[in-house]
Structures are given as structure tokens and as C-alpha cells.
Design a protein around this motif. Structure first.
Motif, PDB file in Angstrom:
ATOM      1  N   ASN A  18       0.814  -1.212   0.000  1.00  0.00           N
ATOM      2  CA  ASN A  18       0.000   0.000   0.000  1.00  0.00           C
ATOM      3  C   ASN A  18       0.848   1.262   0.000  1.00  0.00           C
ATOM      4  N   CYS A  19       2.010   1.212   0.646  1.00  0.00           N
ATOM      5  CA  CYS A  19       2.930   2.356   0.608  1.00  0.00           C
ATOM      6  C   CYS A  19       3.418   2.607  -0.813  1.00  0.00           C
ATOM      7  N   LEU A  20       3.697   1.534  -1.538  1.00  0.00           N
ATOM      8  CA  LEU A  20       4.135   1.665  -2.937  1.00  0.00           C
ATOM      9  C   LEU A  20       3.012   2.225  -3.815  1.00  0.00           C
ATOM     10  N   ILE A  21       1.787   1.748  -3.582  1.00  0.00           N
ATOM     11  CA  ILE A  21       0.631   2.248  -4.337  1.00  0.00           C
ATOM     12  C   ILE A  21       0.425   3.735  -4.060  1.00  0.00           C
ATOM     13  N   LEU A  22       0.539   4.112  -2.777  1.00  0.00           N
ATOM     14  CA  LEU A  22       0.385   5.504  -2.385  1.00  0.00           C
ATOM     15  C   LEU A  22       1.465   6.378  -3.016  1.00  0.00           C
ATOM     16  N   ALA A  23       2.697   5.861  -3.056  1.00  0.00           N
ATOM     17  CA  ALA A  23       3.809   6.601  -3.657  1.00  0.00           C
ATOM     18  C   ALA A  23       3.539   6.881  -5.133  1.00  0.00           C
ATOM     19  N   VAL A  24       2.993   5.899  -5.830  1.00  0.00           N
ATOM     20  CA  VAL A  24       2.657   6.077  -7.247  1.00  0.00           C
ATOM     21  C   VAL A  24       1.622   7.194  -7.410  1.00  0.00           C
ATOM     22  N   GLY A  25       0.607   7.191  -6.548  1.00  0.00           N
ATOM     23  CA  GLY A  25      -0.448   8.202  -6.638  1.00  0.00           C
ATOM     24  C   GLY A  25       0.030   9.601  -6.314  1.00  0.00           C
ATOM     25  N   ILE A  26       0.825   9.738  -5.241  1.00  0.00           N
ATOM     26  CA  ILE A  26       1.285  11.054  -4.809  1.00  0.00           C
ATOM     27  C   ILE A  26       2.237  11.674  -5.827  1.00  0.00           C
ATOM     28  N   CYS A  27       3.180  10.881  -6.301  1.00  0.00           N
ATOM     29  CA  CYS A  27       4.181  11.399  -7.234  1.00  0.00           C
ATOM     30  C   CYS A  27       3.657  11.477  -8.667  1.00  0.00           C
ATOM     31  N   GLY A  28       2.873  10.478  -9.070  1.00  0.00           N
ATOM     32  CA  GLY A  28       2.442  10.395 -10.463  1.00  0.00           C
ATOM     33  C   GLY A  28       1.260  11.257 -10.829  1.00  0.00           C
ATOM     34  N   GLY A  29       0.295  11.427  -9.911  1.00  0.00           N
ATOM     35  CA  GLY A  29      -0.918  12.182 -10.209  1.00  0.00           C
ATOM     36  C   GLY A  29      -0.650  13.598 -10.705  1.00  0.00           C
ATOM     37  N   PRO A  30       0.048  14.424  -9.912  1.00  0.00           N
ATOM     38  CA  PRO A  30       0.323  15.796 -10.362  1.00  0.00           C
ATOM     39  C   PRO A  30       1.159  15.853 -11.642  1.00  0.00           C
ATOM     40  N   LEU A  31       2.104  14.905 -11.789  1.00  0.00           N
ATOM     41  CA  LEU A  31       2.951  14.901 -12.980  1.00  0.00           C
ATOM     42  C   LEU A  31       2.161  14.565 -14.237  1.00  0.00           C
ATOM     43  N   MET A  32       1.246  13.599 -14.146  1.00  0.00           N
ATOM     44  CA  MET A  32       0.433  13.227 -15.299  1.00  0.00           C
ATOM     45  C   MET A  32      -0.506  14.366 -15.691  1.00  0.00           C
ATOM     46  N   MET A  33      -1.054  15.047 -14.685  1.00  0.00           N
ATOM     47  CA  MET A  33      -1.947  16.165 -14.974  1.00  0.00           C
ATOM     48  C   MET A  33      -1.189  17.287 -15.678  1.00  0.00           C
ATOM     49  N   ARG A  34       0.030  17.569 -15.205  1.00  0.00           N
ATOM     50  CA  ARG A  34       0.833  18.616 -15.826  1.00  0.00           C
ATOM     51  C   ARG A  34       1.259  18.214 -17.245  1.00  0.00           C
ATOM     52  N   LEU A  35       1.550  16.915 -17.446  1.00  0.00           N
ATOM     53  CA  LEU A  35       1.905  16.424 -18.781  1.00  0.00           C
ATOM     54  C   LEU A  35       0.778  16.680 -19.762  1.00  0.00           C
ATOM     55  N   TYR A  36      -0.448  16.461 -19.320  1.00  0.00           N
ATOM     56  CA  TYR A  36      -1.621  16.692 -20.162  1.00  0.00           C
ATOM     57  C   TYR A  36      -1.673  18.151 -20.613  1.00  0.00           C
ATOM     58  N   TYR A  37      -1.427  19.073 -19.689  1.00  0.00           N
ATOM     59  CA  TYR A  37      -1.489  20.497 -20.030  1.00  0.00           C
ATOM     60  C   TYR A  37      -0.295  20.937 -20.881  1.00  0.00           C
ATOM     61  N   VAL A  38       0.893  20.466 -20.526  1.00  0.00           N
ATOM     62  CA  VAL A  38       2.115  20.885 -21.230  1.00  0.00           C
ATOM     63  C   VAL A  38       2.094  20.460 -22.694  1.00  0.00           C
ATOM     64  N   GLU A  39       1.546  19.277 -22.961  1.00  0.00           N
ATOM     65  CA  GLU A  39       1.562  18.734 -24.324  1.00  0.00           C
ATOM     66  C   GLU A  39       0.341  19.113 -25.150  1.00  0.00           C
ATOM     67  N   GLY A  40      -0.426  20.080 -24.686  1.00  0.00           N
ATOM     68  CA  GLY A  40      -1.500  20.600 -25.522  1.00  0.00           C
ATOM     69  C   GLY A  40      -2.907  20.424 -24.992  1.00  0.00           C
ATOM     70  N   GLY A  41      -3.099  19.705 -23.880  1.00  0.00           N
ATOM     71  CA  GLY A  41      -4.429  19.560 -23.297  1.00  0.00           C
ATOM     72  C   GLY A  41      -4.878  20.865 -22.660  1.00  0.00           C
TER      73      GLY A  41
END
Length: 352
Positions: A18-41
Motif C-alpha cells: 500500500n505504501c508503494l501504491i500511495l507513492a505512485v499516486g502522490i508522485c504520479g498524479g500531479p505529474l500526469m496532470m501537468r503532462l496533459y497540459y504541457v503537451e496541448g491539453g
């Protein structure tokens, strides 16, 4: 149901997972959202929708827990635990969560990840204040110190509000995004005590299954709220057009969309898993520890500027986290010394 079959080693394994799952969510969520905006979303309602659209994934742990109960209790195993009263409360908080998602997505479209993450660190201060009024949580010198430090960190970032403004974002839009993100942190600081209030007023055992059900209903309600926003903003019609114009290509556009929803759901499931395998303190510590990782990843992947102001704000945020959780640790230790028998019987006894 009492968790008699879960050994200490198995609990530790589940905690690690669960710590690993949480780490994926905390680190990955904001980065994926920013990727969407940076690349034209550019669809803010779509970005808001993706934060909770992965709610059907919650059926997986719920199904596992149900079959575990069936194995132990046979045909007497309950299919669900949520009551109508808790259901209604979860829907209301879910709608508020949808509003919070929109505020965060709007802010995230105008701010670098390193700035928005530091602003969201102020959530702990708002949570402490919200808990004081909603669930009558008592302030301690440590929690007051944390509130002051996190507030100073947010103010420090506002001193040079245009220092890391992304290309193409006006000064007015940047400041508005700054305020939206801070407001999102404040609103989430109210949502968390409200969830705790549901637990306190539930009048039934708070098991992992019930918590997952509450989380699923909240995410479902938030998704419906954002779906209405998408319909009103014609986002569904714009998705195919936006996909064709996406800098990384049409196929990768949909890949980003799907993985964003999955990663954000990892955050929700991970938080719940850590709390029920260990404690809310452990969950908070994990979030605090992973905050610098999100900052570093944002600098590496998006080449964001990490100024001296951000460094000092990060230091103040981490100091605030340490102060708050050290105070929580001392408080927990005092309670354990007062009633060791009670503490032993309430730790992970109701897993499902």
C-alpha cells in the motif's frame, strides 16, 4: 469482523504494497496532470473528471474482501456495509470533492508542479483548523507551529509570484491559478475532517470494507459532478479534436488520459490501505516524505525552475510536517500509556 487470520508478516507485506501504491499516486498524479497540459491539453473539466474517474477500480479490493468474508462466514457474509445515512453524507462530500478537483485542475493548468505541490502542502494547516471546528480537535504547540510554518511557506511562494510563470501564461492567470490551488488546499482541509465526522457518527464498526465503500461513493459523486461540467462545457465533443492536436500524438493522448485516472485512484486506495494496515500517522508521514520526490521529478521531467524561494518554502513545509507528526506521535504515545489494553484491541482488529 475481527481479523484473526492476518499474521504480523502478512500485515507488513500489505503495508509495504500500500505504501508503494500511495507513492505512485502522490508522485504520479500531479505529474500526469501537468503532462496533459504541457503537451496541448486544455480541458479543465476533463482533468477534474480524471481525478476520480478511476472509482470502478475500487471494486477490485471490495471483491477480494467480500470473498474473504464469504470464506470465513459463508452465506452469512454481508454484501455491503454502508447505510443510507452514510451514503447520503458520502454523496454530499463527493460533490464538494468534485468542486475541489476543479479548483486544483484550474490551478494546475497555470502553475508548475513544483509550485502547486508546495501550495498543497498547506493542506495540513487547513486540515488542522478544519478539524478544530468540525471534530473539536485540540490544538497543540506542535500543530500550531505546523500551521504557522506552512502558512509562511505559501506566503513566501506568493512573494515572487511571477518568478516561475510557465510560457504562455499571463501574470493575471498565474495569480488566479495560485489562488485557486490555495483554495483547493483549504477546501480539502475541510473535506478530511468531514470524512472523520462520518466515521465518528457512523454508529457502526468502521471496517476497511466500509471505508472503501465510502471512498467509492465519494469518487462516484465527484465524477458525476465533473461529468455535468464536461457536458455543459462540451468537453466530450472536444476530446477527439484535442487528441488529434496533442503534441505526443493521438494514441498517446488516450494513454495519458487512462493512466492519469488509474494513478489518481492509486492515491485514494493507497491512503486507505496504509491507514488500515498501520495508522493515519503513517499515511501522513508517507505523504510528507514523498513531497520532495514530487518536486524533484517535476524539475527533472519538465525542467522547472527550482528557485531559492521554492527551496526555502520546501524546507518550511517539511519542518511543518515533522512538527505536526511529532506532536501526533507524542499524543498517541500518551494515549497508549494510559490505556495499553484498549490500544492493543483497536489496532487492525477490523480489517474487513
Amino acid at each position: 469482523m475481527e481479523d484473526k487470520g492476518l499474521s504480523t508478516n502478512m500485515r507488513r507485506i500489505l503495508l509495504l504494497i500500500n505504501c508503494l501504491i500511495l507513492a505512485v499516486g502522490i508522485c504520479g498524479g500531479p505529474l500526469m496532470m501537468r503532462l496533459y497540459y504541457v503537451e496541448g491539453g486544455s480541458r479543465i473539466w476533463l482533468s477534474s473528471w480524471l481525478q476520480t474517474a478511476g472509482w470502478p477500480l475500487t471494486f477490485i479490493p471490495l471483491a477480494i474482501l467480500y470473498f474473504y468474508r464469504r470464506k470465513s462466514e459463508g452465506s452469512n457474509a454481508k454484501f455491503y456495509f454502508i447505510t443510507p445515512r452514510i451514503f447520503i453524507a458520502s454523496v454530499v462530500i463527493g460533490v464538494v470533492t468534485g468542486v475541489d478537483n476543479f479548483l486544483y485542475s484550474w490551478g494546475g493548468s497555470k502553475l508548475p508542479v513544483s509550485t502547486s505541490s508546495l501550495l498543497l502542502a498547506a493542506q495540513l494547516a487547513f486540515t488542522a483548523v478544519g478539524a478544530f471546528f468540525i471534530v473539536k480537535l485540540k490544538f497543540t504547540p506542535y500543530s500550531i507551529n505546523a500551521v504557522v510554518l506552512l502558512t509562511l511557506g505559501a506566503v513566501l511562494l506568493g512573494v515572487r509570484s511571477n518568478g516561475d510563470r510557465p510560457e504562455g501564461v499571463t501574470s493575471k492567470a498565474y495569480i488566479l491559478g495560485f489562488m485557486m490551488t490555495l483554495l483547493a488546499a483549504a477546501l480539502y482541509g475541510v473535506i478530511l475532517p468531514c470524512i472523520e465526522l462520518i466515521y465518528l457518527k457512523a454508529k457502526q464498526a468502521i471496517t476497511a470494507t466500509l471505508v472503501l465503500e465510502i471512498q467509492m461513493i465519494m469518487c462516484f459523486a465527484a465524477t458525476i459532478f465533473c461529468t455535468i461540467g464536461m457536458i455543459a462545457n462540451n468537453d466530450f465533443q472536444a476530446i477527439s479534436r484535442e487528441a488529434k492536436q496533442f503534441n505526443l500524438g493521438e494514441a498517446r493522448y488516450y494513454t495519458v488520459i487512462v493512466w492519469t485516472a488509474i494513478i489518481w485512484q492509486c492515491f485514494f486506495v493507497g491512503v486507505i490501505g496504509v491507514i488500515y494496515c498501520s495508522s493515519s500517522l503513517m499515511s501522513g508521514v508517507m505523504i510528507a516524505v514523498l513531497l520532495p520526490a514530487t518536486e524533484v521529478l517535476a524539475v527533472v521531467f519538465f525542467r522547472e525552475n527550482f528557485s531559492g524561494e521554492k527551496g526555502l518554502a520546501l524546507f518550511l513545509s517539511l519542518w511543518g510536517f515533522v512538527s505536526y507528526f511529532y506532536g501526533e506521535f507524542r499524543q498517541t504515545k500518551k494515549q497508549k500509556n494510559r490505556s495499553p489494553k484498549t490500544e492493543m484491541t483497536t489496532t487492525c482488529t477490523e480489517f474487513v
